[in-house]
Design an enzyme around this catalytic site. Structure first.
Site, PDB file in Angstrom:
ATOM      1  N   ARG A  33       1.006  -1.196   0.070  1.00 41.88           N
ATOM      2  CA  ARG A  33      -0.095   0.063   0.017  1.00 41.88           C
ATOM      3  C   ARG A  33       0.920   1.274  -0.032  1.00 41.88           C
ATOM      4  O   ARG A  33       0.452   2.328  -0.583  1.00 41.88           O
ATOM      5  CB  ARG A  33      -1.004   0.012   1.325  1.00 41.88           C
ATOM      6  CG  ARG A  33      -1.546   1.298   1.262  1.00 41.88           C
ATOM      7  CD  ARG A  33      -3.054   1.071   2.233  1.00 41.88           C
ATOM      8  NE  ARG A  33      -2.652   0.671   3.459  1.00 41.88           N
ATOM      9  CZ  ARG A  33      -2.408   1.495   4.604  1.00 41.88           C
ATOM     10  NH1 ARG A  33      -2.320   2.838   4.343  1.00 41.88           N
ATOM     11  NH2 ARG A  33      -2.152   0.961   5.757  1.00 41.88           N
TER      12      ARG A  33
ATOM     13  N   TYR B 232     -17.445  15.617 -16.959  1.00 41.39           N
ATOM     14  CA  TYR B 232     -17.848  14.064 -16.713  1.00 41.39           C
ATOM     15  C   TYR B 232     -18.795  13.893 -15.652  1.00 41.39           C
ATOM     16  O   TYR B 232     -18.677  14.679 -14.589  1.00 41.39           O
ATOM     17  CB  TYR B 232     -16.554  13.301 -16.591  1.00 41.39           C
ATOM     18  CG  TYR B 232     -16.681  11.839 -15.930  1.00 41.39           C
ATOM     19  CD1 TYR B 232     -17.472  11.088 -16.951  1.00 41.39           C
ATOM     20  CD2 TYR B 232     -16.202  11.610 -14.892  1.00 41.39           C
ATOM     21  CE1 TYR B 232     -17.685   9.657 -16.341  1.00 41.39           C
ATOM     22  CE2 TYR B 232     -16.221  10.095 -14.395  1.00 41.39           C
ATOM     23  CZ  TYR B 232     -17.064   9.319 -15.393  1.00 41.39           C
ATOM     24  OH  TYR B 232     -17.299   7.724 -14.960  1.00 41.39           O
TER      25      TYR B 232
ATOM     26  N   ASP C  78      -8.342  17.543 -15.959  1.00 37.61           N
ATOM     27  CA  ASP C  78      -8.489  16.157 -16.577  1.00 37.61           C
ATOM     28  C   ASP C  78      -8.150  16.148 -17.930  1.00 37.61           C
ATOM     29  O   ASP C  78      -8.842  16.686 -18.909  1.00 37.61           O
ATOM     30  CB  ASP C  78      -9.974  15.831 -16.227  1.00 37.61           C
ATOM     31  CG  ASP C  78     -10.396  14.529 -16.663  1.00 37.61           C
ATOM     32  OD1 ASP C  78      -9.622  13.687 -17.353  1.00 37.61           O
ATOM     33  OD2 ASP C  78     -11.387  13.919 -16.220  1.00 37.61           O
TER      34      ASP C  78
ATOM     35  N   LYS D 222      -8.302   4.423 -19.970  1.00 36.76           N
ATOM     36  CA  LYS D 222      -8.792   4.739 -21.388  1.00 36.76           C
ATOM     37  C   LYS D 222      -7.495   4.484 -22.317  1.00 36.76           C
ATOM     38  O   LYS D 222      -6.674   3.487 -22.434  1.00 36.76           O
ATOM     39  CB  LYS D 222      -9.102   6.221 -21.615  1.00 36.76           C
ATOM     40  CG  LYS D 222     -10.277   6.362 -20.544  1.00 36.76           C
ATOM     41  CD  LYS D 222     -11.493   5.605 -20.346  1.00 36.76           C
ATOM     42  CE  LYS D 222     -12.773   6.117 -19.360  1.00 36.76           C
ATOM     43  NZ  LYS D 222     -12.565   6.149 -18.043  1.00 36.76           N
TER      44      LYS D 222
END
Length: 380
Positions: free
Chosen positions: A46, A98, A170, A195
């Site tokens: 982590r 978005y 973004d 993406k």
């Protein structure tokens, strides 16, 4: 180093221990510590993981950034940044955005006393006019999802620097290969690596890059404390996909340009949204800050009935949520990417019942256009 070389060789791409041509998948949660008084680079995945760190180096290379953090999703990256602000802070964000980002800003940030003003981002002055005494940041999405509105990045960045505000962008639709937002002066560059960076529709992953060491520390602390780090396997898959990214982006953007030009001339298409078309209202601005129009084309067929006929007929693209795969993907934003937004707000953002979003893959464009032509022929 040019981009096709950089995505393969612009970062350590071999294993320093074995010479393996692929960075290994370190599928380990913890690491042996033979001496508890020694400082080890890796103690728990982590906190840090060799595979994830290798991907971070690769993202820095393509972003032209000094630091990058790898998150479990694009929304995890966005959340880590936006939730770093404090009670009483104010953010100015683009109105066309978005759906997941809009939901975070309207349903979750207010719980922590963080307010957001949404503006028409096609006019930079709207950002300036929305500044308050407690404004801390500008949030930008360009081109916007799904109507591909364009923000003049240079003008908005200049306003932010004058007012000592943080800029967050973004950049998922353009990717750092087509729009180098860090070099333009953006403080945080976000990508849903699900993406185009990964490009194979088999990973959920997000990245955030910056040149500011304090912001980098904040990103890492957030990822560790909240636990929104990417898994080693997803990081490894993304590194594999990244190696072909430049070729995929080049082919997909060429296909998008040709499809947009075809749709622009088709009598059954009411409107085409693509910043690579000279008819786009911000074409000149977009082409000054990007290499081409990108890989995504949106278009309006006028009604849900026409959308249904089109989607029932088309055969080559996937009809699915998401974008950026090596295969073409058609989405219906009204019930997919923007389903979490009210109908009233969707219409204000231009997400009509006739709007489709087409993410171009790497197929032969002649086959795609022939398929689209047959589907459009079903519309009366």
């Amino acid at each position: 180093m040019k981009i096709n070389t950089k995505v393969i060789h612009g970062y350590p791409m071999t294993d320093k221990y074995t010479g393996s041509s692929s960075i290994p998948l370190y599928q380990s949660s913890t690491y042996s510590q033979s001496d508890i008084e020694e400082n080890y680079s890796y103690i728990y995945s982590r906190f840090s993981n060799p595979t994830r760190d290798a991907l971070s180096d690769a993202i820095c290379a393509i972003e032209n950034a000094k630091y990058a953090e790898i998150f479990s999703s694009g929304m995890a990256a966005i959340s880590a940044i936006l939730l770093s602000f404090s009670h009483g802070d104010h953010i100015v964000a683009c109105k066309s955005i978005y759906g997941g980002s809009f939901q975070l800003m309207t349903e979750f940030l207010p719980r922590y006393g963080i307010s957001v003003t949404f503006v028409d981002a096609t006019n930079p002055q709207n950002y300036a006019d929305a500044i308050k005494k407690n404004t801390k940041a500008f949030y930008i999405e360009t081109p916007s999802n799904p109507t591909l509105q364009v923000t003049d990045l240079i003008s908005v960045i200049r306003i932010a620097k004058e007012k000592q505000l943080i800029t967050i962008c973004d950049n998922t639709f353009m990717t750092p290969l087509l729009s180098d937002v860090i070099s333009l002066g953006i403080d945080y560059s976000i990508n849903s690596a699900t993406k185009f960076i990964n490009g194979h529709s088999d990973v959920i992953l997000g990245t955030a890059a910056t040149n500011n060491p304090e912001y980098a520390k904040l990103l890492h602390k957030s990822a560790v404390a909240i636990g929104s780090i990417a898994a080693p396997f997803d990081s490894w898959l993304t590194m594999r996909g990244l190696k072909s990214m430049a070729m995929r982006v080049e082919r997909s953007s060429e296909n998008a340009q040709k499809l947009a030009e075809y749709l622009h001339e088709h009598p059954k298409v009411e409107q085409v949204f693509y910043p690579g078309l000279p008819s786009h209202p911000n074409y000149d601005i977009h082409m000054r800050q990007s290499k081409n129009g990108g890989m995504v084309v949106s278009f309006d067929l006028g009604s849900y009935e026409n959308v249904k006929l089109f989607l029932d007929t088309i055969r080559i693209p996937l009809v699915a949520v998401s974008l950026g795969g090596i295969e073409s993907i058609v989405s219906y934003p009204r019930i997919m990417s923007h389903a979490c937004i009210s109908e009233e707000e969707r219409l204000l953002q231009g997400v009509t019942e006739g709007l489709l979003r087409f993410s171009l893959g790497c197929e032969d464009i002649e086959d795609i256009i022939a398929d689209v032509d047959i589907a459009l022929a079903q519309i009366k």
